[in-house]
Design an enzyme around this catalytic site. Sequence first.
Site, PDB file in Angstrom:
ATOM      1  N   GLU A 119      24.317  67.006  93.570  1.00 16.72           N
ATOM      2  CA  GLU A 119      23.522  68.227  93.430  1.00 16.72           C
ATOM      3  C   GLU A 119      22.571  68.148  92.252  1.00 16.72           C
ATOM      4  OE1 GLU A 119      25.882  71.757  93.334  1.00 16.72           O
ATOM      5  OE2 GLU A 119      26.775  71.306  95.287  1.00 16.72           O
ATOM      6  N   HIS A 177      25.775  60.979  86.897  1.00 17.88           N
ATOM      7  CA  HIS A 177      26.983  61.421  86.180  1.00 17.88           C
ATOM      8  C   HIS A 177      28.225  60.968  86.926  1.00 17.88           C
ATOM      9  CE1 HIS A 177      25.700  64.593  88.973  1.00 17.88           C
ATOM     10  NE2 HIS A 177      26.992  64.849  89.165  1.00 17.88           N
ATOM     11  N   MET A 178      29.296  60.819  86.176  1.00 17.19           N
ATOM     12  CA  MET A 178      30.613  60.561  86.742  1.00 17.19           C
ATOM     13  C   MET A 178      31.459  61.813  86.496  1.00 17.19           C
ATOM     14  SD  MET A 178      31.547  56.778  85.332  1.00 17.19           S
ATOM     15  CE  MET A 178      30.463  55.380  85.534  1.00 17.19           C
TER      16      MET A 178
HETATM   17  P1  5GP Z   1      27.229  66.716  91.628  1.00 20.55           P
HETATM   18  O1  5GP Z   1      27.488  67.546  92.855  1.00 20.55           O
HETATM   19  O2  5GP Z   1      25.760  66.593  91.353  1.00 20.55           O
HETATM   20  O3  5GP Z   1      27.949  65.395  91.648  1.00 20.55           O
HETATM   21  O4  5GP Z   1      27.896  67.506  90.445  1.00 20.55           O
HETATM   22  C1  5GP Z   1      27.198  68.369  89.592  1.00 20.55           C
HETATM   23  C2  5GP Z   1      28.222  69.102  88.753  1.00 20.55           C
HETATM   24  O5  5GP Z   1      27.542  69.722  87.679  1.00 20.55           O
HETATM   25  C3  5GP Z   1      28.975  70.210  89.508  1.00 20.55           C
HETATM   26  O6  5GP Z   1      30.378  69.950  89.474  1.00 20.55           O
HETATM   27  C4  5GP Z   1      28.598  71.482  88.749  1.00 20.55           C
HETATM   28  O7  5GP Z   1      29.669  72.404  88.648  1.00 20.55           O
HETATM   29  C5  5GP Z   1      28.162  70.945  87.386  1.00 20.55           C
HETATM   30  N1  5GP Z   1      27.184  71.769  86.705  1.00 20.55           N
HETATM   31  C6  5GP Z   1      26.083  72.341  87.245  1.00 20.55           C
HETATM   32  N2  5GP Z   1      25.384  73.025  86.306  1.00 20.55           N
HETATM   33  C7  5GP Z   1      26.079  72.880  85.145  1.00 20.55           C
HETATM   34  C8  5GP Z   1      25.865  73.376  83.826  1.00 20.55           C
HETATM   35  O8  5GP Z   1      24.888  74.075  83.507  1.00 20.55           O
HETATM   36  N3  5GP Z   1      26.796  73.023  82.885  1.00 20.55           N
HETATM   37  C9  5GP Z   1      27.886  72.250  83.197  1.00 20.55           C
HETATM   38  N4  5GP Z   1      28.743  71.972  82.193  1.00 20.55           N
HETATM   39  N5  5GP Z   1      28.106  71.765  84.426  1.00 20.55           N
HETATM   40  C10 5GP Z   1      27.221  72.072  85.391  1.00 20.55           C
END
Ligand code: 5GP
Length: 114
Positions: free
Chosen positions: A96, A101-102
């Site tokens: 998303e 990131h991991m």
């Molecule tokens: P992805 O789906 O891209 O692998 O994971 C993105 C992660 O970032 C999600 O687990 C979401 O909860 C986290 N996330 C999104 N916005 C923020 C934010 O503003 N601060 C933090 N600490 N985490 C975030």
Amino acid sequence: MNKHLIFQKIIRKEIPSNIVYQDNIVTAFTDIQPKAPIHILIVPNDFIKSANDINKKNKDIFAHMLYVIVNIAKEKRISKEGYKIIINCNKNGGQEINYFHMHLLGGKKLKSLY
Ligand code: 5GP
């Protein structure tokens, strides 16, 4: 705000977050919407968009990320029971935020994803 800028702002401490570890290469912080009792994200301090951007020149960063995240798991005392480390890549992988990131997830029994 462009979503990947959120992680840049966290690294630079321009917006509030719970940073659990930071050095000159990586930053680790708790996920804002935790999917497990322990849910930590680790990012490279210098922008990398996705796993597709791992290359010969930057590959050591990813080994360092893994090293740091495993040490965080030990500090959080979840290493004996176990944990998951997840990398989502692009649309089909469920990425998303377009900033590499991991995820470190632990503190409960996690379901297998497949
Ligand atoms: P992805 O789906 O891209 O692998 O994971 C993105 C992660 O970032 C999600 O687990 C979401 O909860 C986290 N996330 C999104 N916005 C923020 C934010 O503003 N601060 C933090 N600490 N985490 C975030």
